[in-house]
Design a protein around this motif. Structure first.
Motif, mmCIF file in Angstrom:
data_model
loop_
_atom_site.group_PDB
_atom_site.id
_atom_site.type_symbol
_atom_site.label_atom_id
_atom_site.label_comp_id
_atom_site.label_asym_id
_atom_site.label_seq_id
_atom_site.Cartn_x
_atom_site.Cartn_y
_atom_site.Cartn_z
ATOM 1 N N ASP A 1 0.916 -1.009 -0.255
ATOM 2 C CA ASP A 1 0.297 -0.601 0.023
ATOM 3 C C ASP A 1 0.879 1.035 -0.030
ATOM 4 O O ASP A 1 0.794 2.378 -0.690
ATOM 5 C CB ASP A 1 -0.564 -0.102 1.682
ATOM 6 C CG ASP A 1 -2.036 -0.590 1.088
ATOM 7 O OD1 ASP A 1 -2.653 -1.050 0.079
ATOM 8 O OD2 ASP A 1 -1.952 -1.536 1.904
ATOM 9 N N TYR A 2 1.672 1.162 0.776
ATOM 10 C CA TYR A 2 2.745 2.568 0.897
ATOM 11 C C TYR A 2 3.273 2.450 -0.341
ATOM 12 O O TYR A 2 3.739 4.140 -0.860
ATOM 13 C CB TYR A 2 3.995 2.270 2.224
ATOM 14 C CG TYR A 2 4.881 1.482 1.633
ATOM 15 C CD1 TYR A 2 4.899 0.099 2.749
ATOM 16 C CD2 TYR A 2 5.965 0.943 1.033
ATOM 17 C CE1 TYR A 2 5.385 -0.980 2.719
ATOM 18 C CE2 TYR A 2 7.091 -0.035 0.796
ATOM 19 C CZ TYR A 2 6.203 -0.895 1.782
ATOM 20 O OH TYR A 2 6.653 -2.243 1.643
ATOM 21 N N GLN B 1 11.256 8.056 -8.000
ATOM 22 C CA GLN B 1 11.088 8.510 -6.657
ATOM 23 C C GLN B 1 10.482 7.100 -6.423
ATOM 24 O O GLN B 1 10.380 6.334 -4.945
ATOM 25 C CB GLN B 1 10.904 9.285 -6.312
ATOM 26 C CG GLN B 1 11.514 9.791 -5.400
ATOM 27 C CD GLN B 1 10.796 11.706 -5.618
ATOM 28 O OE1 GLN B 1 10.812 11.940 -6.042
ATOM 29 N NE2 GLN B 1 10.931 11.714 -3.733
ATOM 30 N N ARG C 1 13.835 0.577 -2.043
ATOM 31 C CA ARG C 1 14.052 0.803 -0.096
ATOM 32 C C ARG C 1 13.740 -0.027 0.170
ATOM 33 O O ARG C 1 14.282 -0.873 1.131
ATOM 34 C CB ARG C 1 13.668 2.196 -0.471
ATOM 35 C CG ARG C 1 14.736 2.050 1.491
ATOM 36 C CD ARG C 1 16.030 2.188 1.190
ATOM 37 N NE ARG C 1 16.496 2.742 2.558
ATOM 38 C CZ ARG C 1 16.205 2.302 3.817
ATOM 39 N NH1 ARG C 1 15.527 0.423 3.897
ATOM 40 N NH2 ARG C 1 16.917 2.540 5.235
ATOM 41 N N ASN C 2 12.648 -0.733 0.439
ATOM 42 C CA ASN C 2 12.339 -1.807 0.992
ATOM 43 C C ASN C 2 11.926 -3.628 0.628
ATOM 44 O O ASN C 2 12.428 -4.228 1.222
ATOM 45 C CB ASN C 2 10.500 -1.880 1.453
ATOM 46 C CG ASN C 2 9.989 -0.512 2.012
ATOM 47 O OD1 ASN C 2 10.020 -0.879 3.218
ATOM 48 N ND2 ASN C 2 9.596 0.420 1.893
ATOM 49 N N LEU D 1 4.157 11.237 -6.335
ATOM 50 C CA LEU D 1 5.931 11.624 -6.466
ATOM 51 C C LEU D 1 6.365 11.004 -8.102
ATOM 52 O O LEU D 1 5.427 10.058 -8.400
ATOM 53 C CB LEU D 1 6.838 9.972 -5.621
ATOM 54 C CG LEU D 1 5.962 10.703 -4.278
ATOM 55 C CD1 LEU D 1 7.211 9.264 -3.189
ATOM 56 C CD2 LEU D 1 6.194 12.801 -3.828
ATOM 57 N N PRO D 2 7.400 11.623 -9.084
ATOM 58 C CA PRO D 2 7.924 11.029 -10.164
ATOM 59 C C PRO D 2 7.921 9.633 -9.900
ATOM 60 O O PRO D 2 8.435 8.842 -8.881
ATOM 61 C CB PRO D 2 9.350 11.453 -10.147
ATOM 62 C CG PRO D 2 9.222 12.448 -9.408
ATOM 63 C CD PRO D 2 8.635 12.879 -8.158
ATOM 64 N N PRO E 1 14.240 0.541 10.274
ATOM 65 C CA PRO E 1 14.466 0.774 11.825
ATOM 66 C C PRO E 1 13.674 0.275 12.690
ATOM 67 O O PRO E 1 13.517 0.898 13.920
ATOM 68 C CB PRO E 1 13.633 2.194 11.440
ATOM 69 C CG PRO E 1 12.787 2.057 10.288
ATOM 70 C CD PRO E 1 13.261 1.542 9.918
ATOM 71 N N ARG E 2 12.324 -1.116 12.199
ATOM 72 C CA ARG E 2 12.022 -1.927 13.066
ATOM 73 C C ARG E 2 12.405 -2.659 13.759
ATOM 74 O O ARG E 2 12.057 -3.294 15.056
ATOM 75 C CB ARG E 2 10.487 -2.373 12.316
ATOM 76 C CG ARG E 2 9.115 -1.520 11.865
ATOM 77 C CD ARG E 2 9.107 -2.701 10.627
ATOM 78 N NE ARG E 2 9.671 -2.813 9.812
ATOM 79 C CZ ARG E 2 9.503 -3.166 8.221
ATOM 80 N NH1 ARG E 2 7.733 -3.270 8.767
ATOM 81 N NH2 ARG E 2 9.951 -3.219 7.393
ATOM 82 N N ARG F 1 2.719 6.683 -4.579
ATOM 83 C CA ARG F 1 2.036 7.587 -6.282
ATOM 84 C C ARG F 1 1.318 8.448 -6.268
ATOM 85 O O ARG F 1 1.145 9.096 -6.729
ATOM 86 C CB ARG F 1 1.914 5.794 -6.998
ATOM 87 C CG ARG F 1 1.932 5.493 -8.731
ATOM 88 C CD ARG F 1 1.584 5.137 -9.085
ATOM 89 N NE ARG F 1 3.134 4.051 -9.564
ATOM 90 C CZ ARG F 1 2.759 2.780 -9.510
ATOM 91 N NH1 ARG F 1 2.185 1.996 -9.198
ATOM 92 N NH2 ARG F 1 3.754 2.668 -9.368
ATOM 93 N N MET G 1 1.787 2.913 -3.258
ATOM 94 C CA MET G 1 0.240 3.026 -4.034
ATOM 95 C C MET G 1 0.091 4.432 -3.717
ATOM 96 O O MET G 1 0.202 5.412 -4.020
ATOM 97 C CB MET G 1 -0.863 2.399 -3.308
ATOM 98 C CG MET G 1 -2.199 2.657 -3.668
ATOM 99 S SD MET G 1 -2.922 2.445 -5.307
ATOM 100 C CE MET G 1 -4.365 2.339 -5.664
ATOM 101 N N ALA G 2 0.351 3.970 -2.406
ATOM 102 C CA ALA G 2 0.536 5.858 -1.569
ATOM 103 C C ALA G 2 1.392 6.577 -2.435
ATOM 104 O O ALA G 2 1.207 8.214 -2.220
ATOM 105 C CB ALA G 2 1.046 5.575 0.233
ATOM 106 N N ARG H 1 13.342 4.958 -3.712
ATOM 107 C CA ARG H 1 12.988 5.552 -3.009
ATOM 108 C C ARG H 1 12.268 4.578 -1.499
ATOM 109 O O ARG H 1 11.904 3.856 -0.375
ATOM 110 C CB ARG H 1 12.972 7.206 -2.865
ATOM 111 C CG ARG H 1 13.478 8.265 -2.456
ATOM 112 C CD ARG H 1 12.910 9.738 -2.247
ATOM 113 N NE ARG H 1 12.812 9.169 -0.561
ATOM 114 C CZ ARG H 1 13.166 9.938 -0.108
ATOM 115 N NH1 ARG H 1 14.235 10.767 0.135
ATOM 116 N NH2 ARG H 1 12.962 9.991 1.380
ATOM 117 N N HIS H 2 10.768 3.805 -2.579
ATOM 118 C CA HIS H 2 9.970 2.957 -1.317
ATOM 119 C C HIS H 2 9.860 1.663 -2.000
ATOM 120 O O HIS H 2 10.367 0.890 -1.048
ATOM 121 C CB HIS H 2 8.718 4.124 -1.915
ATOM 122 C CG HIS H 2 8.623 5.289 -1.123
ATOM 123 N ND1 HIS H 2 8.526 6.048 0.601
ATOM 124 C CD2 HIS H 2 8.881 6.664 -1.977
ATOM 125 C CE1 HIS H 2 8.644 6.415 0.365
ATOM 126 N NE2 HIS H 2 8.021 7.569 -0.906
#
Lengths: 383, 336
Positions: free
Chosen positions: A280-281, A294, A302-303, A290-291, A378-379, A286, A283-284, A298-299
């Protein structure tokens, strides 16, 4: 965190002890011992043979030999090599370790980087030509019989095309008459590379974090200037040709190691990306407008990186395995080749020494990746 | 609730959306038209799979690859969204229409600080010039949605469900959009947090005079926060009107059935109704009125021909046999 590290150290010491014991037993399980070669010589009188076995401590019972090797190993003096007598094991290893480390780290870094970029790209645009080309060539290289592939590389690039030397660490003709040792030149090269890496990292990240947009735009040109200045300084230093000779010898083994191992990271990144793309993040991200680049970098990527970093360990260990073979094929005098020679001749102190270094290296890599994880995710927190 | 005089912020006409799947074409949205004025809030309700979220995603132009917009226009302040290029759409998202997501729990990227994720949106759309200004803005937004600004420096996993939902709302507000779409904004939350967040959202909406579209299957949410209501069934809008009017006297039998299946706390005691059957398969919707297989009032004409649009004041329904409000078996109760 400190407590966690101390616990990890204990675990590492225990693991190392187990590795060493198993290695010792495996090597001893081979028929004969180091002196066998000489013992079979009919010209030597029996007393000399006996004396020889006694010199190496081979006349003692196995458990005593084990304890002696263990004591030597854990007190850090490793003893004297049988095969390189009378050079201490430490000296042999310190000479060869940097050469192997360079091979490992460069090849692993390159294959990780290439694998991650390709995996990211093919997951983002599925079904394209790139996906088929990268997957088919990657898996082929990943599963190919390494010595055969290495020999093919030598045949094509060294023998047929003549772009690179066939093997070894350097060309004696180039080095004739020079008053510096290969190792001192090589160390200087390593220091230069390390300094450049630290500098580039500092420019890219430290300046970026300050939020100074003017400096951000300058960072790439600054790095490029530094990258151009380094060869210039080396060319003027007088040992430039020697460094170039070593570099030329490095290219083929590194390329070979990279080619056979990048597909692992690539396929893992691809699968991991296909998972995160559906999150979902993403989709969020987008929806936030964000381009696409990115959103991807970045999303999604990165994950997707998190499980891939875990595999960094496996690719490191794969590179260590690979290095024994690749170093032998390219006659690259590193730890891998040394280990292979030592095992074959049952040069026990050298085997133990090489295993300690290779083992320490892979165990440390585990710890480094675990620590890296804290910064990437960070988790995750260690108590 | 006299909001109809102003020009609409958002105007949707004949929106029709299909998904091509292996089984055939899914008629997800069929000729949906509605208007939304500035400062107004609209609730789109219906069972799962009736096309509510597809409508929302069309407004954001966030559609999967197999989706196809067959016809229709979406006008936002006089600009046709569906004719924009991808790059124009990207700039327009969030800046003009923002969204509070269905899955708030997972809509925050776990590896970045919450504040940073809001700043990312602000930076992308160039609302503020410097990082300090952007941070100040995020702090203000956090206070507005009832979060301690210090929480900006925390990661999503350190937030509770309600806090995440508030952060998402702050994120949606970050670029001063004209319209906010709240897709099942509180489904994942417990009833008490749900109620508080809805009240706050409503007061923010009124304070900032924003237009909000609530997408939900929860009639209680609609009753509490919306001015107008659109009931969707099988991809079509079957009833539309002022929330108060619709709740007082639903015209479409489906609306009446939906309302009777939710308990009313303050109203009279009555048995809860339930609607038998399932929503139709959108691959092959029934002929005539799509609701006829489940409708108690269905006659021959409902099975054959599409229903006409029947109006009553500002309220309308697409039905052959609209309820008149007096004879309705389930009407006559006020859900407020």
């Amino acid at each position: 965190m400190i407590g966690y590290l101390i616990r990890r150290m204990w675990q590492m010491a225990l693991t190392l002890l187990l590795i060493l014991t198993v290695t010792f037993l495996l090597v001893q399980a081979q028929p004969g011992d180091y002196a066998s070669f000489y013992v079979l010589d009919p010209d030597l009188p029996t007393e000399v043979k006996e004396q020889m076995r006694a010199t190496f401590g081979l006349d003692r019972p196995l458990w005593q030999q084990y304890l002696i090797h263990m004591r030597n190993t854990f007190t850090g003096n490793f003893g004297v090599s049988f095969g390189h007598f009378p050079r201490p094991v430490m000296e042999v290893l310190l000479e060869r370790l940097p050469r192997t480390l360079v091979l490992f780290v460069t090849a692993t870094g390159a294959s990780f980087y290439i694998g991650f970029l390709l995996g990211k790209a093919i997951a983002w645009r599925r079904g394209g030509f790139l996906e088929y080309a990268a997957t088919i060539s990657g898996t082929t290289l990943f599963t190919v019989f390494t010595p055969a592939f290495a020999l093919m590389m030598i045949w094509v690039f060294a023998f047929k095309l003549g772009w690179f030397p066939v093997g070894k660490f350097l060309d004696p003709l180039v080095w004739r008459g020079s008053d510096v040792t290969a190792n001192s030149v090589f160390s200087l090269m390593l220091i230069t590379a390390l300094a450049f890496a630290v500098f580039a990292f500092w420019v890219l990240f430290a300046l970026k974090r300050k939020g100074n947009t003017g400096m951000k735009r300058l960072s790439i040109p600054i790095i490029l200037v530094a990258a151009l200045a380094i060869p210039l300084v080396w060319a003027l230093s007088g040992i430039g040709t020697l460094a170039l000779d070593i570099l030329k010898h490095m290219v083929l083994p590194i390329v070979t190691l990279t080619l056979i191992s990048f597909a692992g990271t690539m396929l893992l990144t691809r699968n991991s990306m296909l998972e995160t793309i559906r999150e979902d993040y993403v989709m969020a991200a987008r929806a936030k407008g964000l381009p696409e680049k990115q959103v991807r970098d970045r999303h999604a990527a990165r994950n997707a990186l998190l499980p891939v970093v875990t595999s960094l360990i496996y690719s490191l260990i794969f590179a260590i395995d690979g290095s024994v073979i690749v170093e032998s094929v390219f006659s690259w005098p590193g730890t891998g080749m040394t280990l292979l020679e030592a095992v074959r001749s049952e040069d026990m102190p050298l085997v133990m020494g090489a295993i300690v270094f290779i083992g320490l290296f892979s165990l440390l890599a585990h710890v480094i990746v675990d620590i890296l994880y804290v910064y990437l995710d960070p988790r995750i927190r260690y108590q | 609730m006299s909001v109809a005089q102003t020009d609409p912020v958002l105007k949707v006409t004949d929106l029709t959306l299909r998904y091509s799947t292996r089984q055939g074409e899914v008629k997800a949205v069929e000729e949906v038209s509605f208007e939304l004025a500035k400062g107004q809030s609209l609730g789109l309700v219906g069972e799962s799979g009736c096309g509510k979220t597809s409508v929302a995603n069309s407004l954001m132009r966030l559609l999967p690859d197999n989706a196809r917009l067959v016809k229709g226009q979406v006008w936002l302040n006089g600009e046709d969204l569906l004719s924009l290029s991808d790059e124009e759409v990207r700039r327009f998202r969030w800046r003009r229409i923002a969204m509070v997501f269905q899955a708030a729990m997972n809509s925050l990227d776990p590896v970045y600080k919450v504040g940073q994720q809001v700043i990312e949106a602000i930076e992308t759309h160039g609302v503020e010039t410097t990082i300090d200004d952007a941070e100040e803005r995020v702090a203000r937004l956090f206070r507005l949605v009832g979060l301690d600004p210090q929480l900006m420096e925390r990661y999503p996993h350190e937030f509770s469900g309600g806090m995440r939902q508030r952060a998402i709302i702050a994120m949606a507000l970050s670029c001063d959009p004209d319209v906010i779409i709240a897709d099942e904004p509180t489904t994942a939350l417990d009833v008490i947090v749900q109620d508080r967040i809805l009240r706050e959202l409503k007061s923010i909406q009124q304070e900032l005079r924003m237009s909000v579209i609530y997408i939900t299957h929860d009639m209680a949410v609609v009753a509490e926060v919306t001015d107008r209501i659109g009931v969707m069934y099988a991809g079509r809008l079957v009833e539309f009107g002022n929330t108060a009017d619709v709740f007082r006297a639903p015209m479409h039998p489906y609306t009446a059935a939906l309302m009777s299946s939710f308990p009313s706390v303050s109203g009279e005691r009555r048995p809860l109704g339930s609607l038998s059957g399932e929503p139709p398969n959108l691959l092959d919707p029934p002929l005539g009125c799509a609701f006829h297989p489940r409708c108690a009032y269905a006659t021959e004409v409902c099975r054959r021909e599409s229903p006409p649009q029947v109006s009553r004041g500002q309220q309308w329904a697409a039905c052959w046999h609209p309820l008149d409000g007096q004879t309705s078996s389930t009407g006559n109760h006020d859900a407020y």
